[in-house]
Design a protein around this motif. Structure first.
Motif, mmCIF file in Angstrom:
data_model
loop_
_atom_site.group_PDB
_atom_site.id
_atom_site.type_symbol
_atom_site.label_atom_id
_atom_site.label_comp_id
_atom_site.label_asym_id
_atom_site.label_seq_id
_atom_site.Cartn_x
_atom_site.Cartn_y
_atom_site.Cartn_z
ATOM 1 N N CYS A 1 0.826 -1.213 0.000
ATOM 2 C CA CYS A 1 0.000 0.000 0.000
ATOM 3 C C CYS A 1 0.858 1.260 0.000
ATOM 4 O O CYS A 1 0.530 2.253 -0.675
ATOM 5 C CB CYS A 1 -0.930 -0.005 1.215
ATOM 6 N N LEU B 1 0.777 4.173 -2.741
ATOM 7 C CA LEU B 1 0.581 5.575 -2.362
ATOM 8 C C LEU B 1 1.698 6.453 -2.916
ATOM 9 O O LEU B 1 1.455 7.590 -3.351
ATOM 10 C CB LEU B 1 0.536 5.696 -0.834
ATOM 11 N N THR C 1 1.980 10.202 -5.648
ATOM 12 C CA THR C 1 2.641 11.416 -5.180
ATOM 13 C C THR C 1 3.587 11.897 -6.286
ATOM 14 O O THR C 1 3.723 11.258 -7.329
ATOM 15 C CB THR C 1 3.429 11.141 -3.889
ATOM 16 N N LEU D 1 -6.337 2.239 -5.081
ATOM 17 C CA LEU D 1 -5.128 3.001 -5.381
ATOM 18 C C LEU D 1 -4.638 2.724 -6.806
ATOM 19 O O LEU D 1 -4.129 3.616 -7.489
ATOM 20 C CB LEU D 1 -4.032 2.660 -4.368
#
Length: 393
Positions: free
Chosen positions: A103, A107, A111, A178
């Motif tokens: 995860c 993530l 970014t 995601l």
């Protein structure tokens, strides 16, 4: 008489230890290993064919893709050996760590650390020409996570209960969401195939399976109806339904892939002699469309050989799942088989025009780093379950 001198402690050989190691080597699934090795050799040849002339035309080292691919294979074999040696049952203790790292990687992609390649914001550039795709490693995390949750029924229950299923779906939904943000529809579909396959084998009730399929269909319709897909993803589905509608745009890849595969005939044009390949008519041919090189240069027989080798790997994986020592091992092997089976079917299907283009590589054949590493980790998990199918040593 001269007293026998004993060997130093560090150099003594334990015959029992050597016998155990030899026995473990014999008990590995060599049929699966040899099939993967054959696919990897074929893949390296096809990668070389797909990139050699293109790199020459660009004034670059014509073997740079091949050299990097061979390096990735060596690293992949090392990862496979590591996961084969590890006792897969000990993974239960590390599942939260693996899931958390997966995860965090996903993530990081969304970014500023992430980079966009071919319309998908799925990569992290680490320098030196290398890049990482965290969604590939998330597949490994998903398999072991679901195996841990679904592989330990509560007291008095034959299969996973409602709480277990809801927990599995919720935790699987986090990395899937995601990945959709990247957006990477292909990997999301792999997640769905893994979840459904593992739920079915775990003993989940049929109404759960029917409900999930219904929710998936309704969700897909809602995503399409409300325009949540990117323009290029909609164009890919449109091109799948009618490639001739936009032959110079969205339908170009699909149309050129069909031409390349069809031109190979039964025996092919010969390795390194494909006209579509030499002319660079098919984009991303060393990765997503590697099967078009096989179809054109090796013909129907070469394509059938690749399909047969993949079939052997999946058959041995199912055999491993059926012979596992516990439900956790059965689910790990099942998850890996569902992952590889769906990805292979989707990749080959999109080159033949029976599946939409989603950008999934062909396991053990396509060029790539993260995908190669993840595939060999999956192979290591299968071998670990197979190796310990008879004993709890």
């Amino acid at each position: 008489m001269t007293a026998a001198r004993s060997a130093p402690l560090g150099t003594r050989r334990d015959p029992a230890l050597w016998r155990r190691r030899a026995s473990a080597l014999r008990r590995l699934d060599w049929t699966m290993f040899l099939s993967v090795a054959a696919l990897s050799v074929l893949g390296a040849l096809l990668v070389r064919s797909a990139t050699h002339r293109l790199l020459l035309d660009q004034g670059r080292d014509p073997n740079s893709f091949l050299d990097r691919h061979l390096l990735n294979l060596v690293i992949g074999v090392g990862l496979c050996a590591l996961f084969t040696v590890l006792d897969y049952r000990l993974l239960r203790a590390y599942v939260p760590i693996l899931y958390g790292l997966a995860c965090l990687g996903l993530l990081a992609v969304i970014t500023p650390l992430g980079s966009t390649v071919n319309g998908s914001h799925s990569w992290i550039i680490i320098g030196g020409g290398f890049q990482v795709q965290p969604s590939e490693f998330a597949k490994v995390g998903l398999v072991v996570l679901l195996a841990m949750i679904l592989g330990e029924p509560r007291d008095g229950e034959v299969g996973p209960g409602r709480r277990d299923i809801l927990m599995a779906l919720a935790l699987a939904g986090v990395p899937a969401a995601l990945i959709m943000l990247q957006p990477d529809l292909g990997t999301t579909l792999v997640f769905a195939a893994v979840v459904l396959g593992m739920l079915a084998v775990s003993g989940a009730r049929k109404r759960w399976m029917a409900g999930l399929v219904g929710i998936g269909l309704a969700g897909g319709f809602g995503v399409w109806f409300f325009g949540l897909l990117k323009a290029y993803q909609i164009a890919r589905f449109t091109a799948f339904l009618d490639p001739s509608a936009d032959p110079a745009g969205a339908g170009y890849n699909a149309q050129q892939a069909r031409i390349a595969v069809g031109s190979g005939g039964v025996t092919g044009r010969g390795l390194f002699h494909g006209q579509q390949t030499l002319g660079h008519f098919v984009p991303e041919q060393q990765t997503d469309f590697i099967f078009t090189v096989a179809g054109e240069e090796l013909g129907f027989l070469g394509g059938a050989l690749i399909v047969a080798l993949l079939g052997v790997i999946l058959w041995r994986g199912l055999r491993t799942a059926s012979q596992a020592a516990d439900l956790f091992g059965t689910l790990v092997a099942t998850g890996v088989v569902c992952w590889l089976a769906f990805q292979a079917f989707e990749n080959i299907g999109m080159t033949l025009g029976i599946m939409p283009i989603t950008g999934l590589p062909l396991p053990f054949v396509s060029y790539g780093g993260s995908a190669t590493f993840a595939n060999f980790i999956a192979l290591g998990l299968l071998q670990a379950v197979h190796l310990r199918r008879r004993t709890f040593d």
